[in-house]
Design a protein around this motif. Structure first.
Motif, PDB file in Angstrom:
ATOM      1  N   GLU A  74       0.828  -1.205   0.000  1.00 24.50           N
ATOM      2  CA  GLU A  74       0.000   0.000   0.000  1.00 24.50           C
ATOM      3  C   GLU A  74       0.864   1.257   0.000  1.00 24.50           C
ATOM      4  OE1 GLU A  74      -3.321   1.901   2.929  1.00 24.50           O
ATOM      5  OE2 GLU A  74      -3.425  -0.265   2.558  1.00 24.50           O
ATOM      6  N   ARG A  75       1.912   1.250   0.807  1.00 22.38           N
ATOM      7  CA  ARG A  75       2.793   2.416   0.908  1.00 22.38           C
ATOM      8  C   ARG A  75       3.490   2.709  -0.419  1.00 22.38           C
ATOM      9  NH1 ARG A  75       8.022   3.683   2.085  1.00 22.38           N
ATOM     10  NH2 ARG A  75       8.695   1.514   2.259  1.00 22.38           N
ATOM     11  N   ASN A  76       3.904   1.649  -1.131  1.00 26.45           N
ATOM     12  CA  ASN A  76       4.604   1.818  -2.403  1.00 26.45           C
ATOM     13  C   ASN A  76       3.669   1.925  -3.605  1.00 26.45           C
ATOM     14  OD1 ASN A  76       7.612   1.662  -1.908  1.00 26.45           O
ATOM     15  ND2 ASN A  76       6.895  -0.100  -0.734  1.00 26.45           N
ATOM     16  N   LYS A  77       2.383   1.801  -3.373  1.00 31.65           N
ATOM     17  CA  LYS A  77       1.376   1.897  -4.438  1.00 31.65           C
ATOM     18  C   LYS A  77       1.706   0.971  -5.619  1.00 31.65           C
ATOM     19  CE  LYS A  77      -0.032   6.557  -3.361  1.00 31.65           C
ATOM     20  NZ  LYS A  77       0.774   7.368  -2.579  1.00 31.65           N
ATOM     21  N   VAL A  78       1.884  -0.313  -5.295  1.00 32.95           N
ATOM     22  CA  VAL A  78       2.272  -1.275  -6.331  1.00 32.95           C
ATOM     23  C   VAL A  78       1.087  -1.963  -6.980  1.00 32.95           C
ATOM     24  CG1 VAL A  78       4.534  -1.706  -5.335  1.00 32.95           C
ATOM     25  CG2 VAL A  78       2.623  -3.134  -4.648  1.00 32.95           C
ATOM     26  N   TRP A  79      -0.100  -1.778  -6.432  1.00 35.95           N
ATOM     27  CA  TRP A  79      -1.246  -2.405  -7.070  1.00 35.95           C
ATOM     28  C   TRP A  79      -2.505  -1.600  -6.823  1.00 35.95           C
ATOM     29  CZ3 TRP A  79      -1.441  -7.526  -3.825  1.00 35.95           C
ATOM     30  CH2 TRP A  79      -1.874  -7.249  -2.559  1.00 35.95           C
ATOM     31  N   ARG A  80      -3.511  -1.907  -7.601  1.00 34.09           N
ATOM     32  CA  ARG A  80      -4.831  -1.322  -7.378  1.00 34.09           C
ATOM     33  C   ARG A  80      -5.864  -2.366  -7.752  1.00 34.09           C
ATOM     34  NH1 ARG A  80      -6.176   1.528 -12.678  1.00 34.09           N
ATOM     35  NH2 ARG A  80      -4.344   1.054 -13.887  1.00 34.09           N
ATOM     36  N   LEU A  81      -6.979  -2.324  -7.069  1.00 38.67           N
ATOM     37  CA  LEU A  81      -8.046  -3.283  -7.317  1.00 38.67           C
ATOM     38  C   LEU A  81      -8.908  -2.807  -8.478  1.00 38.67           C
ATOM     39  CD1 LEU A  81      -9.130  -4.059  -3.653  1.00 38.67           C
ATOM     40  CD2 LEU A  81      -7.699  -5.443  -5.152  1.00 38.67           C
ATOM     41  N   ILE A  82      -9.056  -3.675  -9.471  1.00 37.02           N
ATOM     42  CA  ILE A  82      -9.890  -3.366 -10.638  1.00 37.02           C
ATOM     43  C   ILE A  82     -10.603  -4.641 -11.060  1.00 37.02           C
ATOM     44  CG2 ILE A  82      -8.396  -1.512 -11.469  1.00 37.02           C
ATOM     45  CD1 ILE A  82      -7.360  -3.495 -13.588  1.00 37.02           C
ATOM     46  N   PRO A  83     -11.689  -4.536 -11.804  1.00 34.00           N
ATOM     47  CA  PRO A  83     -12.320  -5.737 -12.352  1.00 34.00           C
ATOM     48  C   PRO A  83     -11.401  -6.359 -13.407  1.00 34.00           C
ATOM     49  CG  PRO A  83     -13.773  -3.815 -12.558  1.00 34.00           C
ATOM     50  CD  PRO A  83     -12.445  -3.328 -12.094  1.00 34.00           C
ATOM     51  N   ILE A  84     -11.333  -7.674 -13.432  1.00 33.18           N
ATOM     52  CA  ILE A  84     -10.483  -8.366 -14.394  1.00 33.18           C
ATOM     53  C   ILE A  84     -11.225  -8.489 -15.723  1.00 33.18           C
ATOM     54  CG2 ILE A  84      -9.266 -10.516 -14.910  1.00 33.18           C
ATOM     55  CD1 ILE A  84      -8.973 -10.894 -11.881  1.00 33.18           C
ATOM     56  N   PRO A  85     -10.590  -8.029 -16.820  1.00 35.15           N
ATOM     57  CA  PRO A  85     -11.231  -8.181 -18.130  1.00 35.15           C
ATOM     58  C   PRO A  85     -11.442  -9.657 -18.465  1.00 35.15           C
ATOM     59  CG  PRO A  85      -9.350  -6.689 -18.255  1.00 35.15           C
ATOM     60  CD  PRO A  85      -9.328  -7.306 -16.903  1.00 35.15           C
ATOM     61  N   PRO A  86     -12.494  -9.985 -19.213  1.00 35.16           N
ATOM     62  CA  PRO A  86     -12.804 -11.388 -19.496  1.00 35.16           C
ATOM     63  C   PRO A  86     -11.707 -12.131 -20.262  1.00 35.16           C
ATOM     64  CG  PRO A  86     -14.499  -9.909 -20.406  1.00 35.16           C
ATOM     65  CD  PRO A  86     -13.466  -9.068 -19.776  1.00 35.16           C
ATOM     66  N   ASP A  87     -10.920 -11.432 -21.087  1.00 32.58           N
ATOM     67  CA  ASP A  87      -9.898 -12.108 -21.886  1.00 32.58           C
ATOM     68  C   ASP A  87      -8.512 -12.070 -21.239  1.00 32.58           C
ATOM     69  OD1 ASP A  87      -9.711  -9.365 -22.171  1.00 32.58           O
ATOM     70  OD2 ASP A  87      -8.953  -9.475 -24.225  1.00 32.58           O
ATOM     71  N   ALA A  88      -8.407 -11.595 -19.989  1.00 28.94           N
ATOM     72  CA  ALA A  88      -7.116 -11.449 -19.318  1.00 28.94           C
ATOM     73  C   ALA A  88      -6.605 -12.776 -18.774  1.00 28.94           C
ATOM     74  CB  ALA A  88      -7.235 -10.443 -18.181  1.00 28.94           C
ATOM     75  N   SER A  89      -5.296 -12.932 -18.787  1.00 29.85           N
ATOM     76  CA  SER A  89      -4.641 -14.073 -18.154  1.00 29.85           C
ATOM     77  C   SER A  89      -4.411 -13.710 -16.689  1.00 29.85           C
ATOM     78  CB  SER A  89      -3.308 -14.349 -18.850  1.00 29.85           C
ATOM     79  OG  SER A  89      -2.649 -15.410 -18.229  1.00 29.85           O
ATOM     80  N   VAL A  90      -4.901 -14.534 -15.781  1.00 29.35           N
ATOM     81  CA  VAL A  90      -4.856 -14.224 -14.354  1.00 29.35           C
ATOM     82  C   VAL A  90      -3.883 -15.165 -13.650  1.00 29.35           C
ATOM     83  CG1 VAL A  90      -6.215 -14.050 -12.244  1.00 29.35           C
ATOM     84  CG2 VAL A  90      -7.251 -13.463 -14.436  1.00 29.35           C
ATOM     85  N   VAL A  91      -3.028 -14.580 -12.792  1.00 28.42           N
ATOM     86  CA  VAL A  91      -2.056 -15.354 -12.018  1.00 28.42           C
ATOM     87  C   VAL A  91      -2.518 -15.365 -10.572  1.00 28.42           C
ATOM     88  CG1 VAL A  91       0.357 -15.551 -11.330  1.00 28.42           C
ATOM     89  CG2 VAL A  91      -0.214 -14.628 -13.582  1.00 28.42           C
ATOM     90  N   GLY A  92      -2.504 -16.523  -9.955  1.00 25.12           N
ATOM     91  CA  GLY A  92      -2.914 -16.644  -8.556  1.00 25.12           C
ATOM     92  C   GLY A  92      -1.817 -16.206  -7.600  1.00 25.12           C
ATOM     93  N   LEU A  93      -2.184 -16.050  -6.352  1.00 21.62           N
ATOM     94  CA  LEU A  93      -1.265 -15.656  -5.291  1.00 21.62           C
ATOM     95  C   LEU A  93      -1.268 -16.690  -4.184  1.00 21.62           C
ATOM     96  CD1 LEU A  93      -2.395 -11.931  -4.894  1.00 21.62           C
ATOM     97  CD2 LEU A  93      -0.346 -12.730  -6.045  1.00 21.62           C
ATOM     98  N   LYS A  94      -0.181 -16.729  -3.408  1.00 22.92           N
ATOM     99  CA  LYS A  94      -0.163 -17.560  -2.207  1.00 22.92           C
ATOM    100  C   LYS A  94       0.768 -16.925  -1.189  1.00 22.92           C
ATOM    101  CE  LYS A  94       3.533 -20.824  -3.261  1.00 22.92           C
ATOM    102  NZ  LYS A  94       3.893 -22.217  -3.324  1.00 22.92           N
ATOM    103  N   TRP A  95       0.482 -17.160   0.074  1.00 22.67           N
ATOM    104  CA  TRP A  95       1.331 -16.672   1.152  1.00 22.67           C
ATOM    105  C   TRP A  95       2.411 -17.708   1.442  1.00 22.67           C
ATOM    106  CZ3 TRP A  95       1.634 -11.925   2.953  1.00 22.67           C
ATOM    107  CH2 TRP A  95       0.541 -11.088   2.826  1.00 22.67           C
ATOM    108  N   VAL A  96       3.651 -17.246   1.609  1.00 24.97           N
ATOM    109  CA  VAL A  96       4.768 -18.120   1.984  1.00 24.97           C
ATOM    110  C   VAL A  96       5.278 -17.619   3.332  1.00 24.97           C
ATOM    111  CG1 VAL A  96       7.078 -18.911   1.381  1.00 24.97           C
ATOM    112  CG2 VAL A  96       5.374 -18.553  -0.419  1.00 24.97           C
ATOM    113  N   PHE A  97       5.352 -18.513   4.308  1.00 26.46           N
ATOM    114  CA  PHE A  97       5.763 -18.156   5.662  1.00 26.46           C
ATOM    115  C   PHE A  97       7.136 -18.745   5.967  1.00 26.46           C
ATOM    116  CE2 PHE A  97       1.154 -18.304   5.536  1.00 26.46           C
ATOM    117  CZ  PHE A  97       0.839 -17.051   6.028  1.00 26.46           C
ATOM    118  N   HIS A  98       7.939 -17.984   6.722  1.00 27.57           N
ATOM    119  CA  HIS A  98       9.303 -18.402   7.039  1.00 27.57           C
ATOM    120  C   HIS A  98       9.675 -17.869   8.417  1.00 27.57           C
ATOM    121  CE1 HIS A  98      13.543 -19.271   6.481  1.00 27.57           C
ATOM    122  NE2 HIS A  98      13.825 -18.014   6.763  1.00 27.57           N
TER     123      HIS A  98
END
Length: 110
Positions: free
Chosen positions: A9-33
């Motif tokens: 949020e501080r670095n403004k690296v993303w924003r929430l938008i609706p995904i276009p129907p023809d877009a390729s979507v990549v999933g996310l996962k949390w990694v803990f260490h």
């Protein structure tokens, strides 16, 4: 997890938008260490939000692969220069270094 999300949020690296129907979507996962000291005591819990890049296909979902790591040759050159100039080096931890990079493509994540 909160620290990681706050950095996004501080670095403004993303924003929430609706995904276009023809877009390729990549999933996310949390990694803990668990970060440990020299005696193997847990000193800090770390969490990173990662893209599931292993679901992508070359030539379809991506062109290049980028990883926020340093090459060993670069480290050797750095220390050779430091030794030559007789500089003093101090260790530091860079939080969210990858957030400072720029990409030209739009990436859709969920």
């Amino acid at each position: 997890m909160h620290d990681e999300l706050n950095e996004f949020e501080r670095n403004k690296v993303w924003r929430l938008i609706p995904i276009p129907p023809d877009a390729s979507v990549v999933g996310l996962k949390w990694v803990f260490h668990n970060k440990m000291d020299n005696e193997w005591n847990v000193i800090r819990n770390k969490a990173r939000l990662m893209l599931k890049g292993y679901f992508q296909e070359e030539g379809i979902d991506y062109e290049d692969t980028v990883a926020p790591i340093v090459r060993l040759k670069s480290v050797h050159m750095f220390f050779a220069y430091v030794a030559h100039k007789n500089f003093e080096v101090f260790p530091m931890d860079v939080k969210c270094a990858f957030l400072n990079g720029e990409i030209e493509e739009t990436v859709y994540m969920e």
